[in-house]
Scaffold this motif. Sequence first.
Motif, PDB file in Angstrom:
ATOM      1  N   LEU A  41      65.426  64.271  42.204  1.00  0.00           N
ATOM      2  CA  LEU A  41      65.000  63.296  41.292  1.00  0.00           C
ATOM      3  C   LEU A  41      64.776  61.914  42.028  1.00  0.00           C
ATOM      4  O   LEU A  41      65.304  61.625  42.876  1.00  0.00           O
ATOM      5  CB  LEU A  41      65.901  63.315  40.003  1.00  0.00           C
ATOM      6  CG  LEU A  41      65.850  64.506  39.301  1.00  0.00           C
ATOM      7  CD1 LEU A  41      67.327  64.468  38.393  1.00  0.00           C
ATOM      8  CD2 LEU A  41      64.712  64.356  38.348  1.00  0.00           C
ATOM      9  N   PRO A  42      64.512  60.837  41.320  1.00  0.00           N
ATOM     10  CA  PRO A  42      64.143  59.597  41.746  1.00  0.00           C
ATOM     11  C   PRO A  42      65.335  58.964  42.031  1.00  0.00           C
ATOM     12  O   PRO A  42      66.163  59.161  41.305  1.00  0.00           O
ATOM     13  CB  PRO A  42      63.250  58.877  40.780  1.00  0.00           C
ATOM     14  CG  PRO A  42      62.753  59.692  39.923  1.00  0.00           C
ATOM     15  CD  PRO A  42      63.261  60.874  40.162  1.00  0.00           C
TER      16      PRO A  42
ATOM     17  N   VAL B 299      67.474  49.352  35.990  1.00  0.00           N
ATOM     18  CA  VAL B 299      67.515  49.013  34.482  1.00  0.00           C
ATOM     19  C   VAL B 299      68.362  48.199  34.200  1.00  0.00           C
ATOM     20  O   VAL B 299      69.323  47.884  34.977  1.00  0.00           O
ATOM     21  CB  VAL B 299      67.731  50.453  33.910  1.00  0.00           C
ATOM     22  CG1 VAL B 299      66.583  51.554  33.752  1.00  0.00           C
ATOM     23  CG2 VAL B 299      68.894  50.984  34.398  1.00  0.00           C
TER      24      VAL B 299
ATOM     25  N   MET C  29      76.354  55.120  35.464  1.00  0.00           N
ATOM     26  CA  MET C  29      74.887  55.452  35.251  1.00  0.00           C
ATOM     27  C   MET C  29      74.481  54.322  34.458  1.00  0.00           C
ATOM     28  O   MET C  29      73.616  54.635  33.495  1.00  0.00           O
ATOM     29  CB  MET C  29      74.820  56.908  34.352  1.00  0.00           C
ATOM     30  CG  MET C  29      74.955  57.956  35.440  1.00  0.00           C
ATOM     31  SD  MET C  29      73.403  58.234  36.602  1.00  0.00           S
ATOM     32  CE  MET C  29      74.396  57.985  38.020  1.00  0.00           C
ATOM     33  N   GLN C  30      74.807  53.328  34.101  1.00  0.00           N
ATOM     34  CA  GLN C  30      74.641  52.185  33.333  1.00  0.00           C
ATOM     35  C   GLN C  30      74.711  52.381  31.861  1.00  0.00           C
ATOM     36  O   GLN C  30      73.951  51.910  30.987  1.00  0.00           O
ATOM     37  CB  GLN C  30      73.206  51.609  33.728  1.00  0.00           C
ATOM     38  CG  GLN C  30      73.242  50.486  34.944  1.00  0.00           C
ATOM     39  CD  GLN C  30      72.823  51.218  36.045  1.00  0.00           C
ATOM     40  OE1 GLN C  30      72.142  52.364  35.927  1.00  0.00           O
ATOM     41  NE2 GLN C  30      73.262  50.760  37.216  1.00  0.00           N
ATOM     42  N   ALA C  31      75.692  53.549  31.475  1.00  0.00           N
ATOM     43  CA  ALA C  31      75.795  53.660  29.949  1.00  0.00           C
ATOM     44  C   ALA C  31      77.191  53.087  29.586  1.00  0.00           C
ATOM     45  O   ALA C  31      78.102  54.135  29.470  1.00  0.00           O
ATOM     46  CB  ALA C  31      75.722  55.211  29.575  1.00  0.00           C
TER      47      ALA C  31
ATOM     48  N   HIS D 166      69.398  57.778  32.503  1.00  0.00           N
ATOM     49  CA  HIS D 166      69.482  56.799  33.404  1.00  0.00           C
ATOM     50  C   HIS D 166      67.952  57.018  34.397  1.00  0.00           C
ATOM     51  O   HIS D 166      67.405  55.921  34.768  1.00  0.00           O
ATOM     52  CB  HIS D 166      70.402  57.154  34.515  1.00  0.00           C
ATOM     53  CG  HIS D 166      70.509  56.237  35.546  1.00  0.00           C
ATOM     54  ND1 HIS D 166      70.814  55.109  35.836  1.00  0.00           N
ATOM     55  CD2 HIS D 166      70.318  56.702  37.027  1.00  0.00           C
ATOM     56  CE1 HIS D 166      70.955  54.415  36.908  1.00  0.00           C
ATOM     57  NE2 HIS D 166      70.816  55.368  37.909  1.00  0.00           N
ATOM     58  N   LEU D 167      67.381  57.931  34.419  1.00  0.00           N
ATOM     59  CA  LEU D 167      66.059  58.004  35.227  1.00  0.00           C
ATOM     60  C   LEU D 167      65.095  57.612  34.360  1.00  0.00           C
ATOM     61  O   LEU D 167      64.040  57.052  35.016  1.00  0.00           O
ATOM     62  CB  LEU D 167      65.893  59.638  35.392  1.00  0.00           C
ATOM     63  CG  LEU D 167      66.819  60.280  36.703  1.00  0.00           C
ATOM     64  CD1 LEU D 167      66.372  61.745  36.608  1.00  0.00           C
ATOM     65  CD2 LEU D 167      66.502  59.697  37.806  1.00  0.00           C
TER      66      LEU D 167
ATOM     67  N   ILE E 283      78.677  53.979  26.188  1.00  0.00           N
ATOM     68  CA  ILE E 283      78.801  55.548  25.966  1.00  0.00           C
ATOM     69  C   ILE E 283      80.365  55.805  26.905  1.00  0.00           C
ATOM     70  O   ILE E 283      81.171  56.541  26.162  1.00  0.00           O
ATOM     71  CB  ILE E 283      78.104  56.419  26.700  1.00  0.00           C
ATOM     72  CG1 ILE E 283      76.501  55.904  25.942  1.00  0.00           C
ATOM     73  CG2 ILE E 283      78.122  57.804  26.449  1.00  0.00           C
ATOM     74  CD1 ILE E 283      76.538  56.371  24.457  1.00  0.00           C
TER      75      ILE E 283
ATOM     76  N   PHE F  25      69.791  61.922  32.482  1.00  0.00           N
ATOM     77  CA  PHE F  25      68.273  61.670  32.396  1.00  0.00           C
ATOM     78  C   PHE F  25      67.824  60.472  31.798  1.00  0.00           C
ATOM     79  O   PHE F  25      66.856  59.735  31.953  1.00  0.00           O
ATOM     80  CB  PHE F  25      67.691  62.951  31.462  1.00  0.00           C
ATOM     81  CG  PHE F  25      67.601  64.073  32.328  1.00  0.00           C
ATOM     82  CD1 PHE F  25      66.471  64.123  33.151  1.00  0.00           C
ATOM     83  CD2 PHE F  25      68.277  65.255  32.263  1.00  0.00           C
ATOM     84  CE1 PHE F  25      66.282  65.338  33.725  1.00  0.00           C
ATOM     85  CE2 PHE F  25      68.359  66.242  33.014  1.00  0.00           C
ATOM     86  CZ  PHE F  25      67.199  66.347  33.875  1.00  0.00           C
TER      87      PHE F  25
ATOM     88  N   VAL G 109      72.914  61.645  29.515  1.00  0.00           N
ATOM     89  CA  VAL G 109      73.025  60.236  30.279  1.00  0.00           C
ATOM     90  C   VAL G 109      72.272  60.338  31.615  1.00  0.00           C
ATOM     91  O   VAL G 109      71.528  59.203  31.915  1.00  0.00           O
ATOM     92  CB  VAL G 109      74.589  59.933  30.281  1.00  0.00           C
ATOM     93  CG1 VAL G 109      74.917  58.424  31.227  1.00  0.00           C
ATOM     94  CG2 VAL G 109      75.192  59.639  29.175  1.00  0.00           C
TER      95      VAL G 109
ATOM     96  N   PHE H 155      79.743  57.853  33.593  1.00  0.00           N
ATOM     97  CA  PHE H 155      78.891  57.303  32.600  1.00  0.00           C
ATOM     98  C   PHE H 155      78.614  55.644  32.790  1.00  0.00           C
ATOM     99  O   PHE H 155      77.280  55.238  32.696  1.00  0.00           O
ATOM    100  CB  PHE H 155      79.338  57.260  30.973  1.00  0.00           C
ATOM    101  CG  PHE H 155      79.191  58.832  30.550  1.00  0.00           C
ATOM    102  CD1 PHE H 155      78.107  59.612  31.022  1.00  0.00           C
ATOM    103  CD2 PHE H 155      79.870  59.157  29.430  1.00  0.00           C
ATOM    104  CE1 PHE H 155      78.175  60.751  30.535  1.00  0.00           C
ATOM    105  CE2 PHE H 155      79.748  60.261  28.681  1.00  0.00           C
ATOM    106  CZ  PHE H 155      78.842  61.326  29.347  1.00  0.00           C
TER     107      PHE H 155
ATOM    108  N   VAL I   1      66.665  53.405  40.219  1.00  0.00           N
ATOM    109  CA  VAL I   1      66.014  53.153  39.067  1.00  0.00           C
ATOM    110  C   VAL I   1      66.521  51.614  38.500  1.00  0.00           C
ATOM    111  O   VAL I   1      67.613  51.659  38.602  1.00  0.00           O
ATOM    112  CB  VAL I   1      65.821  53.935  37.831  1.00  0.00           C
ATOM    113  CG1 VAL I   1      64.720  53.312  36.802  1.00  0.00           C
ATOM    114  CG2 VAL I   1      65.217  55.379  38.447  1.00  0.00           C
TER     115      VAL I   1
END
Lengths: 165, 102, 627
Positions: free
Chosen positions: A114-115, A120, A47-49, B50-51, A52, B48, B46, A44, A118
Amino acid sequence: MIQFVFYFFIFLTLASAFALLFVRQILYAVLLLLVVMLCVAGLFILMQAEFIGVSQILIYAGGVAVLFIFGIMLSDKKGFSFTKVAYTQIFSGMGIALVLGSLLLYATQAVKKLPNEVKVKNDVQQLSFELLSDFALPFEVTGILLLSIFIGVAYIAGKTNHTQS
Amino acid sequence: MNPTYLIYTAIVLVAIGTALVLTRKSLLFILIGIELILNAVNLNLVAFNHLYPQNVNGQTTTLFIMAIAICETACGIAIMIQVARQYKTITPSSIQDLKEQA
Amino acid sequence: MSQSFILVSLICCLPFAGMLMNLWLRKYVAYTSTFFLFIINILVFYFINQHETQIETSLIWFKLQSFSIELNYYINRDSILLLPVVSIISFLVHVFSIGYMAYEKSLSRYFNGLLFFTASMLLFVCAGNLIVIFLAWECLGLASYLLIGFYREKTEAGFAALKAMLLNRFSDLLLLSAIILMFAYYQSFNLKEIIDSQQTLPQLVGWMLLLGVLAKSAQFPLMNWLPSAMTGPSPVSALIHAATMVIAGVYLMIRLSPILPLSVLHGLTTIGSLTALLGALAATQQFDVKKILAYSTISQLGLMMAAVGIASPQAAMLHMISHAFFKAGLFLGVGALIHHLEENRVNKEINVQDIRNLGAPYKSYPYTFYTILIFSLALCGIPFTSGFLSKEYLLTQAWNSKNSLSIFYFVFIILTSTITVIYTTRLIVYTFFNKSKENFNSASSEKKPVFLFPLIALSIASFWWIINFNPFHADFYFFSKTTFTTPVWLTIGSTLFFPVLFFLAFRYFNSRDISNSPNQLLLQGFALDNLQQKLFVQPTLFIGNLFLSIEKKWIDGFIHVMAFATVLFSHIISFLDYWLVDGLVRMTYKASYTLGGWVRVSRSGYVQHYLFWFLFTAVLFIIWVLF
């Protein structure tokens, strides 16, 4: 480096989860679950969360693991009968899990790649805004839910059965 | 750091959780399996999020799921304790009260 | 409705009123009403006697299209004579019954029977229509039946009543047929019209009529019910079986005598003479006091019947009236004696009706003795009694008659009278002059007015003055003025013969003990019971048994087969029902049960199984979505 940490977490997650299938001691199982949770929390954060992830560590490592350990303390006693699970049940359970997993993997093939990257920004601030504006009502309801669960669990677990004991 | 792998991981976690729920003989294992499945869902959300970082709905939902998961675990363990008191066992195959009394 | 109709109806209905009142006023009403009846009858007697010789009055009873049955009375001189006789004797018997029946329980039943009888007899005497005559005739039979069987606790009383009923039914059947044939012949039931038509009856109808009255008047082949009927109370015997009812047949013959064919008249003479002789003979051998009197009654009735047969109804009428008084008196006297002796007997097992046990000193019961003596003398035909005069009249008529059978009848009268003197003397001697018996205490209790009054009244009526002031001339007051001459030798002969015979018989019986070995044939009344048993009862029983066996063998067999078939059929039906109808139902529920069982296998009750199936379904859903 970060890439390596990412794959390492994934590997550790899958390995611990897979080990769960074969562990007999329940305390080990709880520890393995804790490993899975911490690894997922790491993912998490990657994934930049971050919020969380921190919540995951706080809740699962600090709450759920303790709950499980107390559950073991209160229920795992000698004199309890542990009937053997039938092989048909094991095979059918495994089979249905395999089928389910492979079906889901097949389904995700449609997504292809998927890309990758990203850009963010780290926005815990945005999360807090959302929680207190758009999701204010679910947030409050969740609070009430937690309170009622707290009371209910205390009631259920505290109830002694007089007819049996 | 491709999130696709996270999705694959989530799928494997779901399968393992399902297998745990279906095959193990202790209620604690079943609860662990459920936790695994819920975590897989969180992982998905999480990834998705992130995408598609335009909003943080994924993360918000994850928070709610966590709250509900902790509720569910607490309830489950409470019930398990009651069951242990009542039946002197926590093996679900020993508890057959849903079936008609033959 | 004329005045006389109302008057005559009153006569007939007064006893019925008495019956109704008797229901709540008990015994006093009975003799009060008969007393009024007696007074009214005397009034009617004078009323009719002074104004008219005949009354013929009627009321329409019911209608059959153009033809109507009338309720009418036909009262001629015979009826006028008989009405007071019936009511006087009925009244006296009612009075006597108060004393005699004092200890009985069902007094109201008894008095109702007597009143019913009196009403029927008066109706019979007055009736002027064959239908009404038959109605009254049947009522007489019913009353007789009820009163013979009055002592319900005695078995023989019931049998005697049944016997009287059956023999009378046999005759009544013939009488009814005769009445129907008479209607066919005359086209009328009206007695007066029939007699005024002057047409003689056909032979067949006449003979049926003759046979029809035999039982009621106790004539030869059908006479044996009368001795049995003596099981009834003594006053009943006095009223019904001595004085009134048994003369009904003679009276009917007297009424119809103008139209009877000659052969029937001869038949009447023959049967009457035979009955008179046989009855008298049977009376000589009886031991039961009341049976002696019963056979005596039969014998005297035979004389009357024969008198009708030689075309001298007046003689029959005269003898009927005098006989009614003294024979009723005899029965009442004997009844009083029985009553007194029953109170004074030494032990309860002594049968006070058996003359072998009697021997009551006449000085203990002077009133009873002397009244019985007077009645007996009248029965014997001793001069200065009514019996002497009526017998004299019978003999005169038999001698003067130009009928071919009259000499025969004359001889029979003399024979019967001789035997009558013998058995009467036997009765008197063994009842009162037998000194050796000590069965009874000497205490006297006879001075009760209810006993004495009827006896004294009847003994007064047994003397010559009720017939004529001249004790040696039988010209009755109420006869029409047809003078007749009795041969002088006949008067002198009978005046001397019967007293001498009586005296000799008295000496004879007084000097010797009673014979204990009687002639069995005579004792049993010529075995008529056995004869009727063999001729009628046994064949009837045989036919009955025959039908019974047919019924058992064939009809019951058929019913059994039917029953068996029904049961079999029901079994088949039940089998079909069990396997076809019920089987269908059972198959339905068993099929559902089995299907349910199959489905139920999946509901194992294990949480993990449910989860498995849930996931299995989810997998199927996913497969369906993907492919």
